[in-house]
Design an enzyme around this catalytic site. Structure first.
Site, PDB file in Angstrom:
ATOM      1  CD  GLU A  26      -3.158  -1.145   0.263  1.00  8.91           C
ATOM      2  OE1 GLU A  26      -3.018   0.023  -0.716  1.00  8.91           O
ATOM      3  OE2 GLU A  26      -3.932  -2.050   0.224  1.00  8.91           O
ATOM      4  NE  ARG A  78      -3.903   2.734  -0.643  1.00  6.83           N
ATOM      5  CZ  ARG A  78      -4.948   2.767  -0.522  1.00  6.83           C
ATOM      6  NH1 ARG A  78      -5.757   3.820  -0.209  1.00  6.83           N
ATOM      7  NH2 ARG A  78      -5.882   1.414  -0.488  1.00  6.83           N
ATOM      8  CG  ASP A 105      -5.587  -7.674  -7.355  1.00  5.62           C
ATOM      9  OD1 ASP A 105      -4.451  -7.775  -6.775  1.00  5.62           O
ATOM     10  OD2 ASP A 105      -6.409  -6.973  -6.823  1.00  5.62           O
ATOM     11  CD  GLU A 147     -10.614  -2.275  -8.434  1.00 10.15           C
ATOM     12  OE1 GLU A 147     -11.814  -1.938  -8.371  1.00 10.15           O
ATOM     13  OE2 GLU A 147      -9.459  -2.131  -7.803  1.00 10.15           O
TER      14      GLU A 147
HETATM   15  C1  DMJ Z   1      -6.342   0.125  -5.069  1.00  5.73           C
HETATM   16  O1  DMJ Z   1      -5.489   0.497  -3.976  1.00  5.73           O
HETATM   17  C2  DMJ Z   1      -5.277  -0.576  -6.223  1.00  5.73           C
HETATM   18  O2  DMJ Z   1      -6.294  -0.335  -7.434  1.00  5.73           O
HETATM   19  C3  DMJ Z   1      -5.126  -1.795  -6.011  1.00  5.73           C
HETATM   20  O3  DMJ Z   1      -4.468  -2.573  -7.098  1.00  5.73           O
HETATM   21  C4  DMJ Z   1      -6.434  -2.637  -5.601  1.00  5.73           C
HETATM   22  N1  DMJ Z   1      -7.276  -2.178  -4.406  1.00  5.73           N
HETATM   23  C5  DMJ Z   1      -7.551  -0.796  -4.552  1.00  5.73           C
HETATM   24  C6  DMJ Z   1      -8.583  -0.396  -5.641  1.00  5.73           C
HETATM   25  O4  DMJ Z   1      -9.712  -1.035  -5.256  1.00  5.73           O
END
Ligand code: DMJ
Length: 499
Positions: A98, A102, A230, A362
């Site tokens: 994270e 971010r 993912d 997404e």
């Molecule tokens: C975001 O922090 C990013 O897109 C991550 O890859 C998946 N989760 C969240 C948004 O849903």
């Protein structure tokens, strides 16, 4: 590969773009008023919360969105906060993933857009604090690190394993940082991980979601394109594009193509309507798909824009089918907002499982890629419908909230930083010309922070030209070039209507 500009100047699209920008202004000013300097806004409580260690997650996640939307005063205020207040010397157990996507991603993107070296210095300081997480027997990082002490570990709930979507989603940022600081250390750490994964990469490319940092081997059979799997698959493609698709990054392209073969073995059609979905897999297929997995159609569309002609239509058709399913997660819901995941049952098509909506991006992300790849207006219309549902269900006087339940519309009390970083940015780009952050010049990290593509002919940094990381000609889109800053030019150019 560049998406062509189709039909971008019509009044409807302009109006939609303005509405998305107004939503960003409302979200940002609410955060400013009630939660300034904290990680996220709790709009109902009208206060902030710190779930990312108090690093100002919403500020750093919003910098590039503000910049791209031409919100200059807001960008300047955010920049000043970062310069004066963003510090990492905190006794806090941070998620390496994270914090990377971010904060590090947000800083790198702000640097690429504004060319202000303050952002790069902050990025370097942060990355240096994260690096001890990679000190494991295999070099596969732990998922958590204390920013002050550098003590890193994995949580008990994974049985001590690292998470695939964490350890495989730091490459874009660390390679980007090495290119800009000319210190190869960051990319060496990140790329070593992929080399290790290659040793255990299955024939179908479907790596399970937990990997031991001690042995380098999977510790579960569970495979998913949703939570915890993912963005590993997303970054295989994006590192290849970021690396100029050269020999040095061919490994990523090979692995990505392999995993797309695997993805096709997970796809099934719902009954009675025949919606294509991506199942999960343990010992057998599980008929469940997370909304998180709705990044996949966008990834496939991006893949199709870069793939050789025999592969491109396969990826694009798959992307079109899957994005239709994701859109229906929204369209079939009573509130028109999707739940967190869906179960597919014979005769019932899709049934919501976990029913909250936390403003995830997404599906609109994928709609942006599909729009750029095809120019088909349906994707703009679908995005507009989703935006209107966010407005109707989520907008309150003090910001935007998610829903505890998409069936009833009961609201929660959180404005996610990714709502400003991703959801609103992708919607804005969906209603903008395709040459605003063109996909042959920029790669979006998984938090929607655009990182500029710079040359990478060799395996390391040797191909980097002296000015590659500060070359303004490459920062400014071609039609804005030659007359000062991009932001200033945007405001005074014939593209005024953009903002
Ligand atoms: C975001 O922090 C990013 O897109 C991550 O890859 C998946 N989760 C969240 C948004 O849903």
């Amino acid at each position: 590969m560049q998406g062509t500009e189709f039909n971008d100047k019509d009044a409807v699209t302009r109006e939609r773009r303005d509405k998305v920008k107004a939503a960003m202004v409302h979200a940002w000013s609410s955060y400013e008023k009630y939660a300034w300097g904290m990680d996220e806004l709790l709009p109902q409580s009208r206060r902030g919360s710190n779930e990312f260690g108090g690093l100002g997650a919403t500020i750093v996640d919003s910098l590039d969105t503000l910049y791209i939307m031409g919100l200059d005063a807001e960008f300047q205020k955010a920049k000043q906060w970062v310069a004066a207040n963003m510090t990492f010397d905190k006794y806090y157990d941070a998620s390496v993933f994270e914090t990377t996507i971010r904060v590090l991603g947000g800083l790198l993107s702000a640097y690429d857009l504004s060319q202000d070296s303050m952002f790069l210095n902050k990025a370097k300081d942060l990355a240096d604090r994260l690096l001890p997480a990679w000190n494991t027997p295999t070099g596969i990082p732990f998922t958590t690190i204390n920013l002050q002490t550098g003590h890193a570990h994995n949580s008990g709930w994974t049985g001590g394993s690292s998470v695939l979507a964490d350890l495989g989603t730091e490459q874009v940022e660390l390679i980007g940082l090495s290119q800009r600081t000319r210190n190869p250390l960051y990319m060496e750490k990140a790329e070593n991980v992929i080399k290790k994964l290659k040793e255990v990469f299955p024939a179908d490319g479907l790596l399970p979601m937990f990997i031991s940092p001690h042995s380098g081997k999977p510790t579960t059979s569970k495979v998913t394109f949703g939570a915890m799997g993912d963005s590993f698959f997303e970054y295989l493609l994006k590192v290849w594009i970021l690396g100029n698709k050269t020999e040095a990054v061919n490994l990523y392209w090979e692995m990505w193509q392999q995993s797309m073969e695997g993805l096709q073995t997970l796809t099934k059609k719902s009954s009675p309507s025949g919606f294509l979905y991506i199942a999960e897999r343990s010992s057998s297929l599980i008929d469940k798909m997370d909304e998180l997995a709705c990044f996949a159609p966008g990834m496939l569309a991006l893949g199709s824009m870069n793939a050789p002609s025999e592969k491109a239509p396969v990826y694009l058709n798959l992307a079109k089918e899957l994005v239709k399913t994701c859109y229906n997660f929204y369209a079939r819901s009573p509130t028109k907002l999707a739940g967190e995941n869906y179960l597919f049952r014979q005769g019932q098509d899709m049934v919501v499982g976990t029913s909250w909506n936390i403003q995830r991006p997404e599906t609109v992300e994928s709609l942006m890629y599909l729009w750029r790849a095809t120019g088909d207006n349906i994707y703009r219309d679908w995005g507009w419908n989703i935006f209107q549902a966010f407005e109707k269900q989520g907008r309150i006087d003090s910001g935007y909230v998610g829903l505890r339940d998409v069936n009833t519309g009961v609201k929660d009390d959180k404005m996610q930083s990714f709502f400003l970083a991703e959801t609103l940015k992708y919607l804005y780009l969906l209603f903008s010309p395709s040459d605003l952050i063109p996909l042959n010049e920029w790669v979006f990290n998984t938090e929607a922070h655009p990182i500029r593509i710079i040359s990478r002919p060799g395996p390391g940094l040797e191909g980097l030209k002296d000015n590659d990381h500060v070359n303004k000609d490459q920062v400014i889109p071609s039609h804005f070039r030659g007359t000062g800053s991009w932001l200033r030019n945007v405001k005074h150019s014939s593209l005024d209507h953009l903002h």
